[in-house]
Scaffold this active site. Sequence first.
Site, PDB file in Angstrom:
ATOM      1  N   CYS A  39      -2.044   5.672  -6.549  1.00 33.02           N
ATOM      2  CA  CYS A  39      -0.941   5.394  -5.776  1.00 33.02           C
ATOM      3  C   CYS A  39      -1.240   5.187  -4.249  1.00 33.02           C
ATOM      4  O   CYS A  39      -0.782   4.244  -3.469  1.00 33.02           O
ATOM      5  CB  CYS A  39       0.225   6.337  -5.762  1.00 33.02           C
ATOM      6  SG  CYS A  39       0.813   6.758  -7.562  1.00 33.02           S
ATOM      7  N   CYS A  85      -0.561  11.563  -6.201  1.00 39.47           N
ATOM      8  CA  CYS A  85      -1.322  10.352  -6.825  1.00 39.47           C
ATOM      9  C   CYS A  85      -2.319   9.471  -6.231  1.00 39.47           C
ATOM     10  O   CYS A  85      -2.200   8.912  -5.246  1.00 39.47           O
ATOM     11  CB  CYS A  85      -0.502   9.555  -7.573  1.00 39.47           C
ATOM     12  SG  CYS A  85      -0.894   8.094  -8.439  1.00 39.47           S
TER      13      CYS A  85
END
Length: 106
Positions: free
Chosen positions: A34, A31
């Site tokens: 993230c 991600c």
Amino acid sequence: MATVAVTDATFDAEVRQSDLPVVVDFWAEWCGPCKMIGPSLEDLSTELAGKVKIVKVNVDENPDSPAALGVRGIPALFLFKNGQVVSNKVGAAPKAALQAWIEASL
């Protein structure tokens, strides 16, 4: 204080039973957003030490905790106080915005 890696097995002990408010970051290795907020959360865990604990849950390795909270997208941040969710936020944000969100919920 650095962020703490939490698993499904340690979630209740580290988050729900914590004496401090806890920010839970649901994330994954693949991600991009993230990874963008990771360094900010590390900084904040040090700057806000003693006021809040910041933990990270890898959703690929620990599917039960995010499923129980209805996480559909990551990064997903949840702030727990006294074992209960008091606020949550989805998506990346600059460090100042993350800090403001955390401090507003304390």
